[in-house]
Design a protein around this motif. Structure first.
Motif, PDB file in Angstrom:
ATOM      1  N   ALA A  14      17.513  69.061 -54.285  1.00 20.35           N
ATOM      2  CA  ALA A  14      17.106  70.468 -54.359  1.00 20.35           C
ATOM      3  C   ALA A  14      18.034  71.242 -55.281  1.00 20.35           C
ATOM      4  O   ALA A  14      17.583  72.047 -56.110  1.00 20.35           O
ATOM      5  N   VAL A  15      19.329  71.010 -55.142  1.00 19.52           N
ATOM      6  CA  VAL A  15      20.307  71.743 -55.954  1.00 19.52           C
ATOM      7  C   VAL A  15      20.186  71.367 -57.425  1.00 19.52           C
ATOM      8  O   VAL A  15      20.171  72.244 -58.305  1.00 19.52           O
ATOM      9  N   TRP A  16      20.078  70.081 -57.709  1.00 23.80           N
ATOM     10  CA  TRP A  16      19.988  69.646 -59.092  1.00 23.80           C
ATOM     11  C   TRP A  16      18.616  69.920 -59.701  1.00 23.80           C
ATOM     12  O   TRP A  16      18.481  70.087 -60.913  1.00 23.80           O
ATOM     13  N   VAL A  42      13.845  66.524 -61.968  1.00 24.56           N
ATOM     14  CA  VAL A  42      13.077  67.668 -62.452  1.00 24.56           C
ATOM     15  C   VAL A  42      12.081  68.103 -61.380  1.00 24.56           C
ATOM     16  O   VAL A  42      11.193  67.332 -60.993  1.00 24.56           O
ATOM     17  N   ILE A  43      12.253  69.325 -60.879  1.00 24.50           N
ATOM     18  CA  ILE A  43      11.314  69.902 -59.921  1.00 24.50           C
ATOM     19  C   ILE A  43      10.496  70.999 -60.589  1.00 24.50           C
ATOM     20  O   ILE A  43       9.284  71.102 -60.387  1.00 24.50           O
ATOM     21  N   VAL A  44      11.173  71.816 -61.392  1.00 24.02           N
ATOM     22  CA  VAL A  44      10.506  72.869 -62.160  1.00 24.02           C
ATOM     23  C   VAL A  44      11.025  72.796 -63.589  1.00 24.02           C
ATOM     24  O   VAL A  44      12.084  72.220 -63.853  1.00 24.02           O
ATOM     25  N   PRO A  45      10.303  73.376 -64.564  1.00 27.91           N
ATOM     26  CA  PRO A  45      10.823  73.413 -65.942  1.00 27.91           C
ATOM     27  C   PRO A  45      12.179  74.113 -65.993  1.00 27.91           C
ATOM     28  O   PRO A  45      12.469  74.991 -65.189  1.00 27.91           O
ATOM     29  N   THR A  95      14.946  80.337 -60.052  1.00 26.47           N
ATOM     30  CA  THR A  95      14.991  79.518 -58.836  1.00 26.47           C
ATOM     31  C   THR A  95      16.399  79.331 -58.299  1.00 26.47           C
ATOM     32  O   THR A  95      16.597  79.212 -57.082  1.00 26.47           O
ATOM     33  N   TYR A  96      17.390  79.312 -59.195  1.00 29.33           N
ATOM     34  CA  TYR A  96      18.765  79.105 -58.745  1.00 29.33           C
ATOM     35  C   TYR A  96      19.224  80.185 -57.776  1.00 29.33           C
ATOM     36  O   TYR A  96      20.061  79.942 -56.895  1.00 29.33           O
ATOM     37  N   SER A  97      18.661  81.391 -57.940  1.00 30.45           N
ATOM     38  CA  SER A  97      19.145  82.534 -57.164  1.00 30.45           C
ATOM     39  C   SER A  97      18.672  82.505 -55.710  1.00 30.45           C
ATOM     40  O   SER A  97      19.107  83.330 -54.907  1.00 30.45           O
TER      41      SER A  97
END
Length: 253
Positions: free
Chosen positions: A45-47, A67-70, A77-79
């Motif tokens: 999830a983090v990576w 790769v989960i999202v571009p 998403t990081y936030s």
């Protein structure tokens, strides 16, 4: 530096701060979904959702299985990811105390745009400072820093209850507390503070928040509002005293 508790700052334009409440709920749910599970799941999830500067600037490439999202989506998403409950709790407490009044000043939709833009600005400045970093950046601190800057510009004289040094209750004007907090973020980026904290993301959020609040606030919302909303004692209006009239036996005088 301090833990915010309450600001006694009433709404002027909205009834419910449902964007702020929704953001808090999304962050909490995201934390539960990305931290409850095996270490492999948490790392994925983090990576997969964290912001990695080296992949943004084409210095490195995220492995396909991560790769989960571009990559460009990770500016946002990081936030919504947090490392531990204290990281989450601190950011959400600042969002709860200060975010609602910024939402009131901007309006629901523009406030959401403001929040996401501050998050993206925090990631961008972090990436510009360490473009070759392969460590994922996570946390809502960039967006929260933007909210703090906006609140300071909108309500510098509102008094806030805080716990100074985590234990001493104080009630101080926002301009003292928040200005010191902002100065501390800038000082840390130049002094090279705790490397586990992205001071650059904080500074990026602060700058973005200070600029965007000037552009996105409602037309009827002034800057540096001097109105301090505090509970007041109820005053009972006394009935007006009527002067006794003395009638003359000779008629009206």
């Amino acid at each position: 530096m301090f833990i915010p508790l309450h600001d006694a700052n009433e709404f002027r334009n909205i009834k419910i701060q449902y964007v702020t409440l929704s953001l808090i709920a999304i962050n909490v749910v995201a934390y539960l979904l990305t931290t409850v599970g095996t270490d492999d799941f948490v790392n994925a999830a983090v990576w997969g959702l964290g912001y990695i500067p080296s992949t943004i600037f084409d210095i490195a490439e995220r492995p396909p299985e991560m790769v989960i999202v571009p990559d460009d989506w990770t500016f946002l998403t990081y936030s919504f990811l947090h490392g531990d409950i204290w990281h989450l709790g601190g950011n959400m407490l600042f969002l709860w105390v200060f975010g609602d009044n910024v939402e009131d000043a901007l309006g629901h939709f523009r406030y959401l745009v403001f929040y996401l833009a501050c998050a993206a600005a925090g990631a961008l400045v972090h990436g510009l400072i360490v473009p070759d970093s392969e460590a994922p950046l996570i946390g809502a601190s960039g967006a929260i820093a933007g909210i703090v800057a906006a609140y300071l510009i909108l309500h510098p004289r509102v008094k806030i209850w805080v716990l100074a040094l985590g234990r001493i209750p104080l009630r101080l004007p926002a301009w003292i507390l928040l200005a010191l907090w902002i100065l501390f973020q800038f000082a840390m980026i130049f002094a090279g503070g705790d490397e586990s904290i992205s001071w650059a993301a904080h500074v990026g959020g602060i700058v973005a928040g200070a600029i965007l609040v000037l552009i996105l606030r409602r037309r009827n919302v002034p800057l540096a509002d001097a109105t301090v909303v505090t509970p007041k004692a109820v005053e009972v209006e006394r009935p007006a005293q009527v002067e006794p009239q003395i009638r003359s036996p000779w008629g009206r005088q």
